[in-house]
Scaffold this motif. Structure first.
Motif, PDB file in Angstrom:
ATOM      1  N   THR A  86       0.845  -1.194   0.000  1.00 32.29           N
ATOM      2  CA  THR A  86       0.000   0.000   0.000  1.00 32.29           C
ATOM      3  C   THR A  86       0.881   1.246   0.000  1.00 32.29           C
ATOM      4  N   VAL A  87       0.257   2.401  -0.225  1.00 30.72           N
ATOM      5  CA  VAL A  87       0.980   3.674  -0.180  1.00 30.72           C
ATOM      6  C   VAL A  87       1.594   3.849   1.212  1.00 30.72           C
ATOM      7  N   LEU A  88       0.850   3.470   2.239  1.00 34.55           N
ATOM      8  CA  LEU A  88       1.355   3.574   3.602  1.00 34.55           C
ATOM      9  C   LEU A  88       2.613   2.706   3.792  1.00 34.55           C
ATOM     10  N   ASP A  89       2.582   1.474   3.253  1.00 33.37           N
ATOM     11  CA  ASP A  89       3.765   0.602   3.320  1.00 33.37           C
ATOM     12  C   ASP A  89       4.961   1.270   2.643  1.00 33.37           C
ATOM     13  N   LYS A  90       4.712   1.877   1.469  1.00 34.55           N
ATOM     14  CA  LYS A  90       5.796   2.526   0.726  1.00 34.55           C
ATOM     15  C   LYS A  90       6.327   3.741   1.491  1.00 34.55           C
ATOM     16  N   LEU A  91       5.431   4.500   2.120  1.00 31.71           N
ATOM     17  CA  LEU A  91       5.861   5.660   2.910  1.00 31.71           C
ATOM     18  C   LEU A  91       6.696   5.220   4.121  1.00 31.71           C
ATOM     19  N   GLU A  92       6.280   4.136   4.768  1.00 31.43           N
ATOM     20  CA  GLU A  92       7.054   3.624   5.907  1.00 31.43           C
ATOM     21  C   GLU A  92       8.452   3.206   5.455  1.00 31.43           C
ATOM     22  N   GLN A  93       8.535   2.553   4.294  1.00 31.79           N
ATOM     23  CA  GLN A  93       9.826   2.132   3.750  1.00 31.79           C
ATOM     24  C   GLN A  93      10.704   3.353   3.454  1.00 31.79           C
ATOM     25  N   LEU A  94      10.107   4.386   2.856  1.00 32.26           N
ATOM     26  CA  LEU A  94      10.858   5.620   2.590  1.00 32.26           C
ATOM     27  C   LEU A  94      11.378   6.227   3.891  1.00 32.26           C
ATOM     28  N   GLY A  95      10.528   6.245   4.912  1.00 32.51           N
ATOM     29  CA  GLY A  95      10.934   6.782   6.216  1.00 32.51           C
ATOM     30  C   GLY A  95      12.120   6.022   6.790  1.00 32.51           C
ATOM     31  N   ARG A  96      12.100   4.699   6.666  1.00 35.17           N
ATOM     32  CA  ARG A  96      13.230   3.885   7.157  1.00 35.17           C
ATOM     33  C   ARG A  96      14.504   4.189   6.369  1.00 35.17           C
ATOM     34  N   LEU A  97      14.357   4.375   5.059  1.00 37.06           N
ATOM     35  CA  LEU A  97      15.524   4.693   4.232  1.00 37.06           C
ATOM     36  C   LEU A  97      16.109   6.051   4.609  1.00 37.06           C
ATOM     37  N   LYS A  98      15.229   7.002   4.910  1.00 35.67           N
ATOM     38  CA  LYS A  98      15.690   8.330   5.330  1.00 35.67           C
ATOM     39  C   LYS A  98      16.374   8.246   6.702  1.00 35.67           C
ATOM     40  N   GLU A  99      15.739   7.543   7.640  1.00 38.24           N
ATOM     41  CA  GLU A  99      16.306   7.393   8.988  1.00 38.24           C
ATOM     42  C   GLU A  99      17.690   6.749   8.965  1.00 38.24           C
ATOM     43  N   SER A 100      17.863   5.787   8.062  1.00 37.27           N
ATOM     44  CA  SER A 100      19.149   5.091   8.004  1.00 37.27           C
ATOM     45  C   SER A 100      20.194   5.849   7.194  1.00 37.27           C
ATOM     46  N   GLY A 101      19.808   6.995   6.620  1.00 43.20           N
ATOM     47  CA  GLY A 101      20.769   7.812   5.893  1.00 43.20           C
ATOM     48  C   GLY A 101      20.929   7.457   4.430  1.00 43.20           C
ATOM     49  N   ILE A 102      20.139   6.527   3.939  1.00 39.53           N
ATOM     50  CA  ILE A 102      20.232   6.130   2.533  1.00 39.53           C
ATOM     51  C   ILE A 102      19.637   7.208   1.634  1.00 39.53           C
ATOM     52  N   LEU A 103      18.551   7.831   2.107  1.00 40.24           N
ATOM     53  CA  LEU A 103      17.936   8.932   1.358  1.00 40.24           C
ATOM     54  C   LEU A 103      18.196  10.247   2.086  1.00 40.24           C
ATOM     55  N   SER A 104      18.484  11.279   1.305  1.00 43.05           N
ATOM     56  CA  SER A 104      18.615  12.620   1.895  1.00 43.05           C
ATOM     57  C   SER A 104      17.215  13.178   2.121  1.00 43.05           C
ATOM     58  N   GLU A 105      17.131  14.282   2.827  1.00 44.21           N
ATOM     59  CA  GLU A 105      15.831  14.931   3.081  1.00 44.21           C
ATOM     60  C   GLU A 105      15.155  15.295   1.757  1.00 44.21           C
ATOM     61  N   GLU A 106      15.952  15.805   0.800  1.00 44.69           N
ATOM     62  CA  GLU A 106      15.398  16.207  -0.496  1.00 44.69           C
ATOM     63  C   GLU A 106      14.880  14.986  -1.272  1.00 44.69           C
ATOM     64  N   GLU A 107      15.672  13.908  -1.284  1.00 46.49           N
ATOM     65  CA  GLU A 107      15.234  12.688  -1.987  1.00 46.49           C
ATOM     66  C   GLU A 107      13.967  12.125  -1.345  1.00 46.49           C
ATOM     67  N   PHE A 108      13.936  12.120  -0.018  1.00 47.12           N
ATOM     68  CA  PHE A 108      12.767  11.641   0.702  1.00 47.12           C
ATOM     69  C   PHE A 108      11.529  12.448   0.319  1.00 47.12           C
ATOM     70  N   THR A 109      11.655  13.765   0.347  1.00 42.24           N
ATOM     71  CA  THR A 109      10.529  14.650   0.033  1.00 42.24           C
ATOM     72  C   THR A 109      10.040  14.419  -1.393  1.00 42.24           C
ATOM     73  N   GLU A 110      10.975  14.284  -2.337  1.00 40.85           N
ATOM     74  CA  GLU A 110      10.614  14.060  -3.741  1.00 40.85           C
ATOM     75  C   GLU A 110       9.880  12.718  -3.907  1.00 40.85           C
ATOM     76  N   GLN A 111      10.424  11.650  -3.311  1.00 39.25           N
ATOM     77  CA  GLN A 111       9.802  10.326  -3.418  1.00 39.25           C
ATOM     78  C   GLN A 111       8.422  10.313  -2.740  1.00 39.25           C
ATOM     79  N   LYS A 112       8.316  10.989  -1.615  1.00 41.48           N
ATOM     80  CA  LYS A 112       7.050  11.077  -0.897  1.00 41.48           C
ATOM     81  C   LYS A 112       6.009  11.794  -1.752  1.00 41.48           C
ATOM     82  N   ARG A 113       6.423  12.909  -2.376  1.00 40.60           N
ATOM     83  CA  ARG A 113       5.509  13.650  -3.242  1.00 40.60           C
ATOM     84  C   ARG A 113       5.011  12.758  -4.385  1.00 40.60           C
ATOM     85  N   ARG A 114       5.931  12.015  -5.006  1.00 43.16           N
ATOM     86  CA  ARG A 114       5.556  11.113  -6.110  1.00 43.16           C
ATOM     87  C   ARG A 114       4.553  10.056  -5.648  1.00 43.16           C
ATOM     88  N   LEU A 115       4.800   9.491  -4.478  1.00 40.46           N
ATOM     89  CA  LEU A 115       3.886   8.464  -3.956  1.00 40.46           C
ATOM     90  C   LEU A 115       2.498   9.031  -3.711  1.00 40.46           C
TER      91      LEU A 115
END
Length: 179
Positions: free
Chosen positions: A145-174
């Protein structure tokens, strides 16, 4: 959900199942939040020694699969999982103090010893119950689900794999995707 709270949730599940892992399983238990999916629940868990590697491991039966978890300081985390339809048989053998479990998967036999007698029997019964169920019961949801994908993005951001900008862009797309 943070890893800490998922670990607390897992510990609560184990307590509700009356499973009290020893200190030797501590590393493997701590690794479970990264092994189990968000909604996957533990049905039963035993600990023992992998006869092949001589490492202390845990065997986890969930409603979806059977998982072997081996967390060693020098070798890192090793996880093997199998859907119940791949398990052809599971058996246990009791000795004076402990038991061993043999699991036949495809052409492999996985042997675990130093398992508590009572726990080995109970674990095998739980796994046999899932082995007897029709295959379609083990199908995992087809699309996250979209919620599952958002949680995954959040984990990627928390672990430093995604920057704040990448996170925001991916979140907007979702959030802009049609449902």
């Amino acid at each position: 959900m943070s890893e800490k709270s998922r670990l607390d949730e897992i510990k609560d599940e184990l307590e509700a199942l009356d499973i009290n892992p020893t200190i030797f399983a501590r590393k493997e238990i701590r690794a479970l939040p990264e092994v189990l999916s968000e909604n996957e629940r533990i049905v039963y868990l035993v600990e023992g020694r992998n006869k092949l590697t001589n490492h202390h491991i845990i065997l986890v039966a969930t409603e979806r699969r059977l998982i072997f978890v081996d967390k060693e300081f020098m070798y890192g985390l090793k996880v093997e999982d199998f859907s119940y339809d791949k398990v052809s048989s599971i058996q246990y053998e009791k000795s004076l103090m402990l038991a061993s479990i043999d699991i036949h998967i495809s052409d492999n036999i996985l042997e675990i010893d130093n398992v508590g007698k009572y726990y080995a029997e109970l674990f095998c019964e739980k796994v046999r119950d899932f082995m007897a169920q029709p295959k379609e019961n083990f199908q995992i949801k087809s699309e996250p689900t979209v919620l599952d994908k958002l949680e995954q993005l959040g984990r990627l951001k928390e672990s430093g794999i995604l920057s704040e900008e990448e996170f925001t862009e991916q979140k907007r797309r979702l959030l802009d995707e049609p449902s």
